[in-house]
Design a protein around this motif. Structure first.
Motif, PDB file in Angstrom:
ATOM      1  N   GLU A 163       0.827  -1.206   0.000  1.00 58.52           N
ATOM      2  CA  GLU A 163       0.000   0.000   0.000  1.00 58.52           C
ATOM      3  C   GLU A 163       0.866   1.262   0.000  1.00 58.52           C
ATOM      4  O   GLU A 163       0.599   2.209  -0.739  1.00 58.52           O
ATOM      5  CB  GLU A 163      -0.935   0.010   1.210  1.00 58.52           C
ATOM      6  CG  GLU A 163      -2.100  -0.937   1.092  1.00 58.52           C
ATOM      7  CD  GLU A 163      -3.027  -0.858   2.294  1.00 58.52           C
ATOM      8  OE1 GLU A 163      -2.711  -0.147   3.281  1.00 58.52           O
ATOM      9  OE2 GLU A 163      -4.070  -1.515   2.251  1.00 58.52           O
TER      10      GLU A 163
ATOM     11  N   GLU B 149       1.119   4.179  -2.931  1.00 55.27           N
ATOM     12  CA  GLU B 149       0.894   5.603  -2.686  1.00 55.27           C
ATOM     13  C   GLU B 149       2.095   6.431  -3.135  1.00 55.27           C
ATOM     14  O   GLU B 149       1.943   7.478  -3.765  1.00 55.27           O
ATOM     15  CB  GLU B 149       0.625   5.843  -1.199  1.00 55.27           C
ATOM     16  CG  GLU B 149      -0.698   5.274  -0.708  1.00 55.27           C
ATOM     17  CD  GLU B 149      -0.832   5.321   0.805  1.00 55.27           C
ATOM     18  OE1 GLU B 149       0.072   5.870   1.473  1.00 55.27           O
ATOM     19  OE2 GLU B 149      -1.828   4.798   1.319  1.00 55.27           O
TER      20      GLU B 149
ATOM     21  N   GLU C 151       2.235   6.719  -6.912  1.00 56.39           N
ATOM     22  CA  GLU C 151       1.289   7.720  -7.410  1.00 56.39           C
ATOM     23  C   GLU C 151       1.826   9.134  -7.184  1.00 56.39           C
ATOM     24  O   GLU C 151       1.693  10.004  -8.051  1.00 56.39           O
ATOM     25  CB  GLU C 151      -0.065   7.555  -6.713  1.00 56.39           C
ATOM     26  CG  GLU C 151      -0.845   6.333  -7.166  1.00 56.39           C
ATOM     27  CD  GLU C 151      -2.161   6.189  -6.432  1.00 56.39           C
ATOM     28  OE1 GLU C 151      -2.712   7.218  -5.973  1.00 56.39           O
ATOM     29  OE2 GLU C 151      -2.644   5.051  -6.313  1.00 56.39           O
ATOM     30  N   GLN C 152       2.443   9.354  -6.021  1.00 60.13           N
ATOM     31  CA  GLN C 152       3.010  10.672  -5.738  1.00 60.13           C
ATOM     32  C   GLN C 152       4.130  10.998  -6.718  1.00 60.13           C
ATOM     33  O   GLN C 152       4.244  12.135  -7.184  1.00 60.13           O
ATOM     34  CB  GLN C 152       3.539  10.722  -4.305  1.00 60.13           C
ATOM     35  CG  GLN C 152       2.449  10.724  -3.256  1.00 60.13           C
ATOM     36  CD  GLN C 152       2.999  10.628  -1.845  1.00 60.13           C
ATOM     37  OE1 GLN C 152       4.195  10.479  -1.632  1.00 60.13           O
ATOM     38  NE2 GLN C 152       2.114  10.692  -0.864  1.00 60.13           N
TER      39      GLN C 152
END
Length: 76
Positions: free
Chosen positions: A27, A31, A34-35
């Motif tokens: 997870e 994240e 994506e950042q």
């Protein structure tokens, strides 16, 4: 038999902890990925805007960087 049951319980607990930790890591990596993608898109947008607003400066910067990289690579 009791020892086998305790060993099995410990193995199951260890498996559950490993699975939970792995899930959390996946997870977090998702994240962060994506950042990074968002940061790249933002950077490219800013770069395109700078080139569009300052075409001559952009060409001169590109030429200078190319010259320096060429000089550095010819020494190797």
């Amino acid at each position: 038999m009791e020892t086998i049951d305790k060993a099995a319980d410990l193995a199951n607990e260890a498996y559950d902890k490993i699975a939970s930790t792995t899930h959390q890591a996946v997870e977090t990596l998702g994240e962060k990925g994506e950042q990074l993608i968002n940061a790249e898109q933002h950077l490219m947008k800013n770069c395109r805007g700078y080139v569009r607003d300052n075409p001559i400066t952009s060409v001169l910067i590109t030429a200078a960087v190319s010259f320096v990289l060429g000089r550095l690579s010819s020494r190797c």
